[in-house]
Enzyme design. Sequence first.
Site, short mmCIF file in Angstrom:
data_model
loop_
_atom_site.label_atom_id
_atom_site.label_comp_id
_atom_site.label_asym_id
_atom_site.label_seq_id
_atom_site.Cartn_x
_atom_site.Cartn_y
_atom_site.Cartn_z
N LYS A 125 0.87 -1.18 0.00
CA LYS A 125 0.00 0.00 0.00
C LYS A 125 0.90 1.22 0.00
O LYS A 125 2.05 1.15 0.47
CB LYS A 125 -0.86 0.00 1.28
CG LYS A 125 -2.12 0.81 1.17
CD LYS A 125 -3.31 0.03 0.64
CE LYS A 125 -4.53 0.90 0.53
NZ LYS A 125 -5.69 0.17 0.03
N GLY A 138 -24.77 2.79 3.29
CA GLY A 138 -23.86 3.33 2.29
C GLY A 138 -24.23 2.81 0.92
O GLY A 138 -24.05 1.63 0.62
N GLY A 160 -22.98 4.02 -2.05
CA GLY A 160 -22.02 4.62 -2.97
C GLY A 160 -21.72 3.65 -4.10
O GLY A 160 -22.61 2.93 -4.58
N VAL A 166 -20.12 0.73 -4.34
CA VAL A 166 -20.39 -0.70 -4.14
C VAL A 166 -21.83 -0.92 -3.69
O VAL A 166 -22.56 -1.77 -4.24
CB VAL A 166 -19.42 -1.31 -3.10
CG1 VAL A 166 -19.72 -2.81 -2.92
CG2 VAL A 166 -17.98 -1.11 -3.51
#
Length: 363
Positions: free
Chosen positions: A94, A191, A193, A195
Amino acid sequence: MSELKVSALDDSTLNPILAPMNALGHEHILFCNDSATGLKAIIAVHNTVLGPALGGTRMWHYQNEQEALTDVLRLSRGMTYKNAISQLNLGGGKAVIIGDSKSMKSEALFRRFGRFVNTLAGSYITAEDVGISPEDMVHVSKETKHVVGLPGKSGDPSPITALGVYVGMKAAAKYQFGSDSLAGKKIAVQGIGHVGGYLVDFLVKEGAHVTITDLNQQALQAIQNIHGVDVVAPDAIYDVDMDIYAPCALGATVNDQTLAKLKCSVIAGAANNQLQDEKKHGLQLMEKGIVYAPDFAINAGGVINCFSEVEGLSLEWSKQKAQEIYSTIASILTRANQEQIPSYQVANKLAEERILSKGSLNI
Ligand code: NAD
């Protein structure tokens, strides 16, 4: 996550950077600084036993370097587990860029970052994450080929993530209710959004009774207009009468406060790090008889999509691979029952076993 065993070095002899690297089993950290562009970034390669470390770049206004370091160490380790449990030949890595994504972005900054990524010669492959757009990654790609998720290539991973969450939810339903049909099941999606929106499409199509919430009123209205689902205020979602809770917004929504309210029998959603305290809340879920589909196993569709770009595989391949999340979740839950341990622990063990079968953990 549990114990990836590491070297014999005594942490007390190490400095504030090598000590956490040693404790978490990281291979390599690259600190990047460029005063001309204002770039300050950290790239963490956690583990490359299974393949090159793949994980996105996050741009965030961290309070200080320590906070950025802690985040990148934790996130890169999480990618090792996600890639391992998904049977991908990828390690975990990452990157974080320290700064305000609204005011500090420039082509020069991302190109400089790309040159740093390139110095790792493919042991780290980057992609977008919070605060980064596909256009930013296009700038990175002018300096390195070790980047995925570019426009016109594998594209937005969210539909594949949603597919994986959907099939993983069905596997959890089969385990808990005896049938993997979601028809008539009361499902609360937190949520809607990238996904969550696609997930609601799958759930409504199958005949589930869906309740949604989001901070974004316009997005809620749009989905309600299309599907006629129930809508509640963000704080009210934990009180909804539900069979399945699908966290698709933020992490840490399974905590002391919400566990006192949640009346669900299954938790299956896209968010990362859903359990605020993995050990404590993972155990409490087991004791309450709530089936938990471990987050990094059920939300692996996105990294599957990225892997397809690394290997030049088709969208069809990604869809097929994401369908395997059904059997991954089923075997995690079965083994958790056999061993009488929380499901998150089984997911960690499966990831560690795969890495150990190919190499060592120090890693
Ligand atoms: P997104 O930003 O598109 O959607 C998140 C939504 O959650 C937004 O609409 C936001 O308004 C809403 N939200 C934020 N706080 C909320 C709150 N307190 N209550 C209700 N709603 C709230 O993000 P996304 O890409 O859909 O990802 C959702 C989650 O899944 C994130 O945790 C992400 O890390 C994780 N995830 C995403 C992918 C992917 O492919 N996009 C892959 C793996 C994991």
